[in-house]
Each structure stands twice: as C-alpha cells, then as structure tokens.
Design a protein around this motif. Structure first.
Motif, PDB file in Angstrom:
ATOM      1  N   VAL A   1      21.687  35.404  32.341  1.00 40.04           N
ATOM      2  CA  VAL A   1      21.879  36.756  32.841  1.00 40.04           C
ATOM      3  C   VAL A   1      22.292  37.634  31.665  1.00 40.04           C
ATOM      4  N   VAL A   2      21.910  38.890  31.715  1.00 42.53           N
ATOM      5  CA  VAL A   2      22.338  39.853  30.708  1.00 42.53           C
ATOM      6  C   VAL A   2      23.387  40.766  31.326  1.00 42.53           C
ATOM      7  N   VAL A   3      24.582  40.732  30.781  1.00 38.77           N
ATOM      8  CA  VAL A   3      25.645  41.651  31.172  1.00 38.77           C
ATOM      9  C   VAL A   3      25.516  42.856  30.257  1.00 38.77           C
ATOM     10  N   SER A   4      25.226  44.020  30.818  1.00 39.10           N
ATOM     11  CA  SER A   4      24.937  45.203  30.001  1.00 39.10           C
ATOM     12  C   SER A   4      26.168  45.646  29.221  1.00 39.10           C
ATOM     13  N   ALA A   5      25.941  46.506  28.237  1.00 37.93           N
ATOM     14  CA  ALA A   5      27.044  47.031  27.435  1.00 37.93           C
ATOM     15  C   ALA A   5      28.046  47.765  28.317  1.00 37.93           C
ATOM     16  N   GLU A   6      27.544  48.483  29.308  1.00 36.42           N
ATOM     17  CA  GLU A   6      28.443  49.211  30.207  1.00 36.42           C
ATOM     18  C   GLU A   6      29.268  48.239  31.051  1.00 36.42           C
ATOM     19  N   GLU A   7      28.617  47.203  31.570  1.00 38.01           N
ATOM     20  CA  GLU A   7      29.319  46.218  32.401  1.00 38.01           C
ATOM     21  C   GLU A   7      30.328  45.422  31.586  1.00 38.01           C
ATOM     22  N   PHE A   8      29.948  45.031  30.378  1.00 36.43           N
ATOM     23  CA  PHE A   8      30.877  44.266  29.560  1.00 36.43           C
ATOM     24  C   PHE A   8      32.022  45.151  29.060  1.00 36.43           C
ATOM     25  N   GLY A   9      31.710  46.424  28.793  1.00 34.98           N
ATOM     26  CA  GLY A   9      32.758  47.357  28.411  1.00 34.98           C
ATOM     27  C   GLY A   9      33.781  47.541  29.522  1.00 34.98           C
ATOM     28  N   ALA A  10      33.310  47.583  30.779  1.00 29.66           N
ATOM     29  CA  ALA A  10      34.224  47.700  31.920  1.00 29.66           C
ATOM     30  C   ALA A  10      35.106  46.467  32.027  1.00 29.66           C
ATOM     31  N   PHE A  11      34.531  45.299  31.749  1.00 31.46           N
ATOM     32  CA  PHE A  11      35.325  44.058  31.780  1.00 31.46           C
ATOM     33  C   PHE A  11      36.404  44.087  30.704  1.00 31.46           C
ATOM     34  N   LYS A  12      36.045  44.500  29.493  1.00 33.45           N
ATOM     35  CA  LYS A  12      37.031  44.526  28.407  1.00 33.45           C
ATOM     36  C   LYS A  12      38.145  45.531  28.699  1.00 33.45           C
ATOM     37  N   ALA A  13      37.787  46.685  29.293  1.00 34.45           N
ATOM     38  CA  ALA A  13      38.799  47.671  29.646  1.00 34.45           C
ATOM     39  C   ALA A  13      39.727  47.119  30.730  1.00 34.45           C
ATOM     40  N   TRP A  14      39.156  46.416  31.703  1.00 37.53           N
ATOM     41  CA  TRP A  14      39.952  45.799  32.769  1.00 37.53           C
ATOM     42  C   TRP A  14      40.914  44.767  32.189  1.00 37.53           C
ATOM     43  N   ARG A  15      40.417  43.925  31.273  1.00 41.74           N
ATOM     44  CA  ARG A  15      41.287  42.926  30.656  1.00 41.74           C
ATOM     45  C   ARG A  15      42.444  43.591  29.920  1.00 41.74           C
ATOM     46  N   LYS A  16      42.141  44.650  29.159  1.00 40.11           N
ATOM     47  CA  LYS A  16      43.170  45.322  28.372  1.00 40.11           C
ATOM     48  C   LYS A  16      44.273  45.881  29.254  1.00 40.11           C
ATOM     49  N   SER A  17      43.901  46.392  30.431  1.00 42.94           N
ATOM     50  CA  SER A  17      44.892  47.010  31.309  1.00 42.94           C
ATOM     51  C   SER A  17      45.557  46.018  32.256  1.00 42.94           C
ATOM     52  N   THR A  18      44.922  44.877  32.500  1.00 35.89           N
ATOM     53  CA  THR A  18      45.404  43.944  33.525  1.00 35.89           C
ATOM     54  C   THR A  18      46.027  42.680  32.956  1.00 35.89           C
ATOM     55  N   CYS A  19      45.367  42.071  31.982  1.00 39.92           N
ATOM     56  CA  CYS A  19      45.844  40.765  31.468  1.00 39.92           C
ATOM     57  C   CYS A  19      45.521  40.621  29.992  1.00 39.92           C
ATOM     58  N   PRO A  20      46.067  41.489  29.145  1.00 38.48           N
ATOM     59  CA  PRO A  20      45.715  41.455  27.711  1.00 38.48           C
ATOM     60  C   PRO A  20      46.154  40.193  26.996  1.00 38.48           C
ATOM     61  N   ASP A  21      47.089  39.430  27.589  1.00 35.62           N
ATOM     62  CA  ASP A  21      47.583  38.232  26.931  1.00 35.62           C
ATOM     63  C   ASP A  21      46.694  37.009  27.175  1.00 35.62           C
ATOM     64  N   ILE A  22      45.689  37.132  28.041  1.00 32.78           N
ATOM     65  CA  ILE A  22      44.786  36.019  28.303  1.00 32.78           C
ATOM     66  C   ILE A  22      43.530  36.202  27.464  1.00 32.78           C
ATOM     67  N   ALA A  23      43.146  35.178  26.735  1.00 30.63           N
ATOM     68  CA  ALA A  23      41.996  35.269  25.848  1.00 30.63           C
ATOM     69  C   ALA A  23      40.723  35.597  26.617  1.00 30.63           C
ATOM     70  N   THR A  24      39.869  36.411  26.007  1.00 26.23           N
ATOM     71  CA  THR A  24      38.603  36.785  26.640  1.00 26.23           C
ATOM     72  C   THR A  24      37.782  35.558  27.009  1.00 26.23           C
ATOM     73  N   THR A  25      37.732  34.564  26.108  1.00 27.46           N
ATOM     74  CA  THR A  25      36.977  33.340  26.384  1.00 27.46           C
ATOM     75  C   THR A  25      37.497  32.646  27.634  1.00 27.46           C
ATOM     76  N   ALA A  26      38.823  32.604  27.790  1.00 27.98           N
ATOM     77  CA  ALA A  26      39.413  31.949  28.954  1.00 27.98           C
ATOM     78  C   ALA A  26      39.040  32.685  30.245  1.00 27.98           C
ATOM     79  N   LEU A  27      39.095  34.009  30.217  1.00 34.38           N
ATOM     80  CA  LEU A  27      38.740  34.794  31.401  1.00 34.38           C
ATOM     81  C   LEU A  27      37.278  34.585  31.772  1.00 34.38           C
ATOM     82  N   MET A  28      36.410  34.575  30.767  1.00 30.96           N
ATOM     83  CA  MET A  28      34.987  34.392  31.034  1.00 30.96           C
ATOM     84  C   MET A  28      34.694  32.987  31.546  1.00 30.96           C
ATOM     85  N   ALA A  29      35.390  31.988  31.003  1.00 33.97           N
ATOM     86  CA  ALA A  29      35.190  30.616  31.461  1.00 33.97           C
ATOM     87  C   ALA A  29      35.611  30.470  32.914  1.00 33.97           C
TER      88      ALA A  29
END
Length: 427
Positions: A209-237
């Motif tokens: 699947v291709v997660v678009s730049a807009e969709e992935f940007g929304a995910f990164k913004a959500w992580r920053k505001s919600t759970c910045p201490d959890i690694a991106t790789t861990a959240l995606m896994a």
C-alpha cells in the motif's frame, strides 16, 4: 583457457554474508526515466572487464561459499540473463509482475534487473549485502551509472563484527546474559530460516500500500502531539499488527522481529559501509500495546543484544554443511517481521518522472511459511509499505485489505494508548 586459470577460484564469501544465502531482496521503482536494456548491458560488460573479481561480476558458487569470476567468453550470455526487458508495469497487480520475473534457471548471477517502459524491478541476492548495498545498487542502475557499482563490494566481514563485539561486551555483557537466560526461549523460529513444511519449499508473494505524503504527514503530526516518546517504528509495527489482526490474519501477538543496523557502532564515516551488518532480533512485547512495543524497541537498541547475535549467526553459518537445512514438519504461529527505512541511501537521485506518484516498493524472498515480513520505505514524503508472506498460509486478498487500513494509522492506535492525565487548571 578455463575460468580457473583466468582468474583463480575467486574469493570466499564472508561468514556474515553466508547467513543470508537463498534470501533475495526485491525493489520496484516507478515511474522513472529508465535507461535502455542495451545501455545497461553494454556498461555492465565494461564493468566486468574492469572489475572481474567484484561480486557483481561473479557467480555465487560452491554452496554459496565462493564468488567465482565469470569467464570472458561467458560474460555476454551472463549479462543477457541478468538484465532483461519487461512489459509495462501493472501497478494494479504489481506482485504478479514481480513474481513472474523472479530469477530462475541455471544462472547464479547475484542480481537481476527487469527494465520496463517507465519502471525497473531489481532482484538482489542478500549475500552481496543489505540495504546499504541494495539501495545504492538500485539507484545507480536507474541512473545507468554502472561504474558506481564498484564501491558496493562488501568489506565488512566477521573481523568487523568481532571488533564491534569486543567494543560492546564490557558495558553490556550483563544485559546479554540476562536476555539469554530469560527471553530468548520465548522467540519462535526466526523468520526467514531455511526450512520446509512436510518437505515443501515455501513460496513467497506479497502485497503493498502507498501511504501518501499527506496521510503520513498527518500520522507524524498525531504522533508528535499524542505520543512523542514512542518510536515511529514501534507505532507503525503495532498499527500493522492491529490492521492484520482486524482482517483475521492469525499472528503471534507476543512479539515480532526487526532488523538492527549495527553500523551505529562504527565511526560515522562508515555509516554506509557495504556488507551485511544488519541483524534480525526478536522483541518480546504485546503487539496490541504501542507503548509496550516502543519499550521493547528501546531496550533492544540500548542493550545492543543484536551484536552477539550477529557474531553467533556468522559462526553458525561457518559450521553448517552446504546442503540446505530442513526443520520439523509442523506449523508455528505466523510471526511478523517489521522493518522501517526512513532514510534510504541515494533515493533522492532516482529519476522519477512523476514524483507525487513515486513507487519505491521493497520486499523479500524467501520469508518462510511461519513468517510475514513487512518493509516500510519512505519515498517523496510518503511511505510504501509492502508485506511478503507464503500465500498457502496467509490469504493475499486479506493482507491487501489489512494494509489499506495503514493509510490512517492514528485510527488504529488511538484507543490503544493510555489516556493522557487530566491537567488541573488553577483559577
């Protein structure tokens, strides 16, 4: 004049590299301005003449133990088998195309390149190296810069791994011993281990699947505001596990495998040193709990326990007989491997024709009947997420539906994170 008298027997493969025998990485690039087949073949013949002992000028022989230079009289046939024309790439059914062009037959070249009208599919024998070699190979071939392949010869063997081991053993030996005593027994058979079920060799296919730049940007913004201490790789896994489970894929929920790049223990100038310096390690964690997965990733990195595993795997490869091994004929829970590649060497130089529609799909063969391997590759601000698996164990259509949920990862994870503490406002 024989091949042996022309060039000798060729150099032996590193024990580190032999652990990856029979494993292939695959990378699809589209849409790009691809060089012609004739151009690539001509340049590769020049490369082989100038670098006859380079692994990419050789065949893998003697049960994967030796790189044997291709005799001068065989080079043209060798290149014609390794670099071939392809049909227009079918983005709707990419794995039919990828599966249909997999290396087969008598050729033992360590790569194959399929050149389409506006795409390239590249198959790369993992014995040559990991992503530090495979990604530059793909980029250089897409640019027609075959001469640049010279720098991709692996030079990181067991001596380098041993040097890393000796550097890390004093500060971390207690962590390694504790893990060996209490955790290692919980890990299932490693994903990608060479084995057969009821004497049947595993097959591999995939979906992406291709997660678009807009969709992935929304995910990164959500992580920053919600759970910045959890690694991106861990959240995606964790999100990938939840998505697969939602669609009914039966997975081991007690942990997953991930690759750890041990170049982090080398000087910075060796950050892209070619070879196989990544090691698969099992993380024991509740896959439905993103925070637990994040803690497992953190402990894996801080304990450096992938270092002794890398050395042990190389030594084991040296002791094994050259014949392929088979394991007991039984089925174990399907265990996920999840690898994220946020910074891919050289990707910025790929000649995309429509960058907003770029596909950079990475997958692997063979995964094994008890494994499901997921690769997430950052490209042009978005993310291409591909899953490889044995279609006799997991339904490809089900995996495709599950991957579709990853376009909105916050929706998969929000309910699984601990609620933020209430903040008291002093009036």
């Amino acid at each position: 004049m024989t091949e042996t008298t022309e060039f000798g027997r060729g150099r032996r493969t590193s024990l580190l590299d032999r652990t990856w025998r029979d494993h292939w990485s695959v990378l699809m690039l589209s849409p790009i301005k691809a060089p012609t087949v004739a151009e690539l073949r001509s340049k590769m013949l020049e490369f082989m003449a100038e670098n006859p002992r380079h692994p990419l000028s050789c065949t893998l022989e003697d049960g994967g133990k030796r790189w044997r230079p291709v005799a001068v009289g065989d080079r043209e046939r060798h290149v014609e088998e390794a670099i071939v024309p392809g049909e227009s790439f079918d983005v709707e059914h990419p794995f039919d195309y990828i599966d249909g062009n997999r290396p087969a037959g008598p050729s033992t070249a360590p790569y194959k390149v399929v050149v389409g009208a506006d795409s390239m599919v590249m198959y790369f024998d993992h014995v040559v190296g990991d992503i530090a070699a495979f990604a530059p190979f793909a980029v250089l071939m897409s640019l027609g810069d075959v001469h640049g392949l010279k720098g991709l010869a692996a030079d990181a063997g067991l001596p380098v791994a041993t040097k890393i081991f000796l550097k890390e053993v004093r500060p971390h030996w207690r962590d390694w011993w504790q893990h060996a005593r209490t955790k290692a027994v919980t890990a299932p058979v490693a994903v990608g281990a060479q084995h057969a079920i009821a004497h049947r060799a595993p097959t591999t296919t995939g979906r992406f699947v291709v997660v678009s730049a807009e969709e992935f940007g929304a995910f990164k913004a959500w992580r920053k505001s919600t759970c910045p201490d959890i690694a991106t790789t861990a959240l995606m896994a964790s999100a990938t596990f939840v998505a697969l489970e939602r669609e009914g894929v039966p997975l081991n929920d007690k942990g997953f495998y991930t690759l750890v790049d041990l170049r982090r223990h080398l000087p910075k100038k060796q950050a892209l040193r070619p070879g196989n310096l990544a090691k698969s390690a099992y993380i024991d964690a509740d896959m439905r709990d993103p925070a637990a997965v994040g803690e497992g990733v953190r402990q894996l990195i801080e304990s450096t326990r992938a270092v002794p595993a890398l050395v042990a795997g190389a030594v084991s490869a040296g002791l094994r007989k050259s014949t392929r091994e088979t394991a007991a004929a039984h089925l174990e829970p399907v265990t996920m491997t999840f690898n994220s590649m946020m910074r891919i060497p050289g990707i910025a130089h790929i000649p995309w024709t429509r960058p907003s529609e770029a596909y950079f799909v990475a997958t692997s063969y063979h995964v094994g009947v008890n494994g499901l391997s997921v690769s997430a590759c950052a490209v042009e601000g978005g993310m291409c997420i591909a899953a490889s698996f044995d279609p006799t164990r997991v339904d490809p259509d089900v995996v495709a539906r599950a991957l579709g949920h990853l376009r909105d990862m916050p929706a998969l994870l929000e309910a699984r994170l601990p609620a933020a503490p209430l903040k008291l406002v002093d009036h």
